[in-house]
Scaffold this active site. Structure first.
Site, PDB file in Angstrom:
ATOM      1  N   ARG A  58      45.742  42.048  46.106  1.00 24.40           N
ATOM      2  CA  ARG A  58      44.737  41.728  45.086  1.00 24.40           C
ATOM      3  C   ARG A  58      43.936  40.486  45.426  1.00 24.40           C
ATOM      4  O   ARG A  58      42.861  40.266  44.880  1.00 24.40           O
ATOM      5  CB  ARG A  58      45.401  41.630  43.700  1.00 24.40           C
ATOM      6  CG  ARG A  58      45.844  43.000  43.187  1.00 24.40           C
ATOM      7  CD  ARG A  58      46.480  42.908  41.827  1.00 24.40           C
ATOM      8  NE  ARG A  58      47.706  42.131  41.816  1.00 24.40           N
ATOM      9  CZ  ARG A  58      48.893  42.583  42.193  1.00 24.40           C
ATOM     10  NH1 ARG A  58      49.037  43.828  42.573  1.00 24.40           N
ATOM     11  NH2 ARG A  58      49.948  41.808  42.167  1.00 24.40           N
ATOM     12  N   GLU A  95      58.081  35.872  43.035  1.00 27.71           N
ATOM     13  CA  GLU A  95      58.598  36.357  41.757  1.00 27.71           C
ATOM     14  C   GLU A  95      59.284  37.710  41.944  1.00 27.71           C
ATOM     15  O   GLU A  95      60.138  38.097  41.169  1.00 27.71           O
ATOM     16  CB  GLU A  95      57.439  36.476  40.752  1.00 27.71           C
ATOM     17  CG  GLU A  95      57.863  36.186  39.329  1.00 27.71           C
ATOM     18  CD  GLU A  95      56.804  36.511  38.297  1.00 27.71           C
ATOM     19  OE1 GLU A  95      55.668  36.820  38.657  1.00 27.71           O
ATOM     20  OE2 GLU A  95      57.151  36.453  37.109  1.00 27.71           O
TER      21      GLU A  95
END
Ligand code: AMP
Length: 170
Positions: A58, A95
């Site tokens: 992204r 994460e």
């Protein structure tokens, strides 16, 4: 314009414990997209940028738009074994778990002024790996910018010696 209106929360994607920040509504709206791009560009002032580095995947989206407006080169940093030429790599914890990233060895010249872009600053592991790769090639990091920061994860601590700009804060 409130850019938060263009970010969609998806609970449990891609793992149960993650609240995923979906930027597709922002991509899908030309006015909001242009506004967001201007906000990111304004944060740079008059600083010269030679290369924009974007993280798979992204980070490629606004990264490429930024490079185009800045008249700078665009450098994709990708997951292992995706880039076809000679690469260097850096491992990191994010994460989502442990992973590594690669960059083409000739993508950045020594002394190039570099802007590093990604969509989300979460734990900062990805950003730290990006800095490591750019530094290894001799690039000069001018700024990190992100569409958004999940500030409760304190990711900016991992890249605190660099200027950081985020368009949206959570
Ligand atoms: P981190 O390395 O933990 O800072 O994670 C940042 C990277 O993981 C970015 O490339 C993001 O695209 C992705 N990411 C991490 N957390 C999220 C989230 N909650 N929503 C969307 N993308 C995320």
């Amino acid at each position: 314009m409130n850019l938060k209106n263009y970010i969609r929360d998806i609970q449990g994607f891609p793992k149960e414990e993650i609240l995923f920040k979906d930027i597709t509504p922002l991509l899908n709206d030309p006015l909001a997209r242009e506004y967001c791009l201007r906000v990111l560009l304004n944060s740079l002032g008059e600083q010269k940028i030679d290369k924009v580095v974007g993280a798979e995947s992204r980070g490629f989206l606004f990264g490429m738009l930024l490079a185009d407006r800045l008249n700078a080169g665009f450098v994709p940093v990708r997951k292992p074994k995706k880039l076809p030429f000679k690469t260097i790599s850096a491992s990191y914890d994010s994460e989502y778990g442990t992973d590594s990233l690669e960059i083409h060895v000739d993508a950045i010249q020594k002394g190039d002024k570099v802007l590093i872009h990604d969509d989300v600053l979460a734990t900062g592991g990805t950003a730290k790996a990006l800095a490591h790769l750019v530094n290894k090639l001799g690039g000069d990091i001018v700024q990190f910018n992100f569409l958004m920061e999940l500030s409760f994860l304190n990711g900016r601590d991992k890249i605190k010696k660099y200027p950081i700009f985020t368009a949206i804060n959570y």
